[in-house]
Design a protein around this motif. Structure first.
Motif, PDB file in Angstrom:
ATOM      1  N   HIS A  96       0.803  -1.220   0.000  1.00  0.00           N
ATOM      2  CA  HIS A  96       0.000   0.000   0.000  1.00  0.00           C
ATOM      3  C   HIS A  96       0.840   1.275   0.000  1.00  0.00           C
ATOM      4  CE1 HIS A  96      -3.706  -2.154   0.203  1.00  0.00           C
ATOM      5  NE2 HIS A  96      -3.459  -2.688   1.392  1.00  0.00           N
ATOM      6  N   PRO A  97       1.928   1.352   0.781  1.00  0.00           N
ATOM      7  CA  PRO A  97       2.717   2.597   0.758  1.00  0.00           C
ATOM      8  C   PRO A  97       3.248   2.950  -0.628  1.00  0.00           C
ATOM      9  CG  PRO A  97       3.292   1.286   2.682  1.00  0.00           C
ATOM     10  CD  PRO A  97       2.407   0.425   1.825  1.00  0.00           C
ATOM     11  N   ARG A  98       3.742   1.946  -1.379  1.00  0.00           N
ATOM     12  CA  ARG A  98       4.236   2.214  -2.738  1.00  0.00           C
ATOM     13  C   ARG A  98       3.101   2.694  -3.641  1.00  0.00           C
ATOM     14  NH1 ARG A  98       8.786  -0.855  -4.440  1.00  0.00           N
ATOM     15  NH2 ARG A  98      10.427  -0.607  -2.864  1.00  0.00           N
ATOM     16  N   ALA A  99       1.971   2.006  -3.568  1.00  0.00           N
ATOM     17  CA  ALA A  99       0.825   2.386  -4.402  1.00  0.00           C
ATOM     18  C   ALA A  99       0.368   3.797  -4.071  1.00  0.00           C
ATOM     19  CB  ALA A  99      -0.316   1.396  -4.205  1.00  0.00           C
ATOM     20  N   LEU A 100       0.253   4.114  -2.791  1.00  0.00           N
ATOM     21  CA  LEU A 100      -0.220   5.442  -2.389  1.00  0.00           C
ATOM     22  C   LEU A 100       0.754   6.536  -2.786  1.00  0.00           C
ATOM     23  CD1 LEU A 100      -1.788   4.717   1.123  1.00  0.00           C
ATOM     24  CD2 LEU A 100      -2.977   5.427  -0.952  1.00  0.00           C
TER      25      LEU A 100
END
Length: 459
Positions: free
Chosen positions: A336-340
């Motif tokens: 999620h951190p990379r996607a966000l």
């Protein structure tokens, strides 16, 4: 959620009012759109929908008698087909997008269907009918669904239910097809697309049929093509001179996306069997990455995306970045951190752009940022004709944020837009029973419930 307005019927025998008025047509179109959503397998992919909508609206802006209320739909079906309905509803199958050889051919189909609407061909079919109401409109819808899944019935059957004889039905169809060709070619030229794309696509359809009746594409059955019609459209296209565009990389990316998501195994096999010695194109790598992601192979998907050179190509970079975010969001252990990080940056650059904003909202919701997801979705829902899938996403985010009234109200709107009026009422009843109901929210929910109930009473 809009209340069902009463359509004022013309007096029997009054020829001046035998055709639907524009306002009646818009009202009927809204009702039929909900029925289409309930009955056809429509795509929910924001990138595919955003692309077709953008091409369609560009064409509408150049159409004589165009209006801002067009809605473009994509049906997930391998058949080569497209349709138009009252009020500016235009649908196109994924199979037709795959069958077109370039963007201009896709634009030719959309322009032809837009012309059916702007020239009010279906509205004219009401001339001679004694009924102008939803029931008659649903007869049109039945014919459209038949043309998508039982093509031998076709659009001629739609008109035939209201026209008087077989010969009148044939003449009506031919006259409308010729007019839609003529107007459609002028729309193509005005928008900058190659007018020759229309006769070229007609020839393409004949090639696909190969002279075999069982192989005739659905589009040919509902829009009959003859040698004379091809010659006529070619002659009309020859009247336009200038530099026109035929293709775009975005079209090729979208077609690769459709193929990869529908049949990832075939996409992977075709990519890995390539032995022509040429380096893969960006579109091939993009499709291969999406297919690998569909198979849960995140590392191989990301490696394929890394091979795409996006320097000095903003549009390609956007597609690759969105694909990278999609890969990070999927799998057993989503990153999620990379996607966000990717999506937040894209959202700052392209605020309000549906494919980015919808994907960003989903990532926020999945990462636990429910209130922020709702804020992004609320801004999207303020736009004209937002896709109902946004309401379902909003309902999910609100439920996770323990905002029960908003969750049930959003799901009620979602069901309403899919013609499931009784389920909409049930969701609104749940909203009224929710512990977080306030007087302001109660008034709004009760108003929507009254509207939904009137639709259930009409059934």
């Amino acid at each position: 959620m809009h209340a069902p307005a009463q359509v004022s019927l013309p007096e029997i025998g009054d020829p001046s009012s035998a055709m639907l008025s524009p306002s009646q047509e818009q009202q009927l179109g809204r009702s039929l759109l909900r029925e289409v959503r309930r009955n056809l397998p429509l795509s929910k992919d924001p990138q595919l929908l955003g692309y077709v909508e953008a091409v369609g609206q560009r064409l509408v802006s150049s159409a004589p008698d165009g209006h801002p209320n067009f809605t473009f739909l994509v049906v997930e079906d391998d058949g080569i087909n497209a349709f138009a309905m009252p009020g500016g509803i235009v649908g196109v199958n994924t199979g037709l997008i795959e069958a077109t050889r370039n963007e201009a051919e896709l634009a030719a189909v959309l322009a032809h269907e837009i012309a059916h609407v702007t020239q009010r061909h279906i509205a004219r079919a009401y001339a001679g009918s004694t009924r102008i109401d939803l029931a008659a409109g649903l007869a049109i819808l039945a014919g459209i669904i038949a043309s998508a899944y039982a093509p031998e019935l076709g659009q001629a059957a739609i008109v035939g239910g209201m026209a008087g004889s077989a010969q009148a039905r044939i003449n009506f169809t031919r006259a409308n097809e010729q007019e839609a060709d003529r107007i459609g070619i002028s729309i193509l030229a005005a928008t900058g697309f190659d007018p020759q794309a229309m006769p070229s696509f007609f020839e393409r359809l004949q090639q696909l049929s190969g002279g075999l009746a069982e192989a005739v594409p659905e589009y040919l059955r509902t829009h009959p093509v003859t040698s004379n019609r091809i010659s006529d459209s070619r002659a009309r296209a020859d009247q336009y001179e200038g530099d026109y565009r035929s293709d775009s990389q975005e079209f090729r990316l979208i077609r690769a996306r459709i193929q990869a998501l529908q049949d990832p195994s075939r996409t992977i096999s075709l990519h890995e069997r390539r032995n022509d010695g040429e380096p893969p194109t960006p579109e091939q790598l993009y499709g291969y990455a999406l297919a690998r992601n569909e198979r849960g192979q995140r590392d191989r998907a990301l490696a394929a995306l890394e091979r795409i050179d996006t320097s000095d190509n903003e549009s390609l970079a956007l597609y690759v970045e969105l694909a990278r975010a999609e890969v990070h969001m999927e799998g057993r252990n989503p990153d999620h951190p990379r996607a966000l990080e990717t999506l937040e940056r894209l959202h700052d650059i392209y605020p309000g752009y549906l494919p980015v904003a919808q994907t960003y909202a989903r990532a926020l919701k999945d990462a636990g940022h429910h209130h922020q997801a709702i804020q992004v979705l609320d801004r999207l829902l303020e736009a004209d004709h937002p896709p109902p899938e946004l309401l379902r996403l909003r309902a999910d985010a609100a439920a996770r944020a323990n905002r029960q009234v908003i969750s049930h109200e959003s799901m009620a709107e979602y069901y309403f837009h899919h013609g499931q009026y009784r389920e909409a009422v049930r969701q609104l009843d749940r909203a009224l029973a929710s512990p977080d109901l306030t007087p302001h929210l109660e008034a709004r929910v009760r108003s929507k419930r009254d509207i939904a109930m009137r639709f259930t009473d009409d059934r």
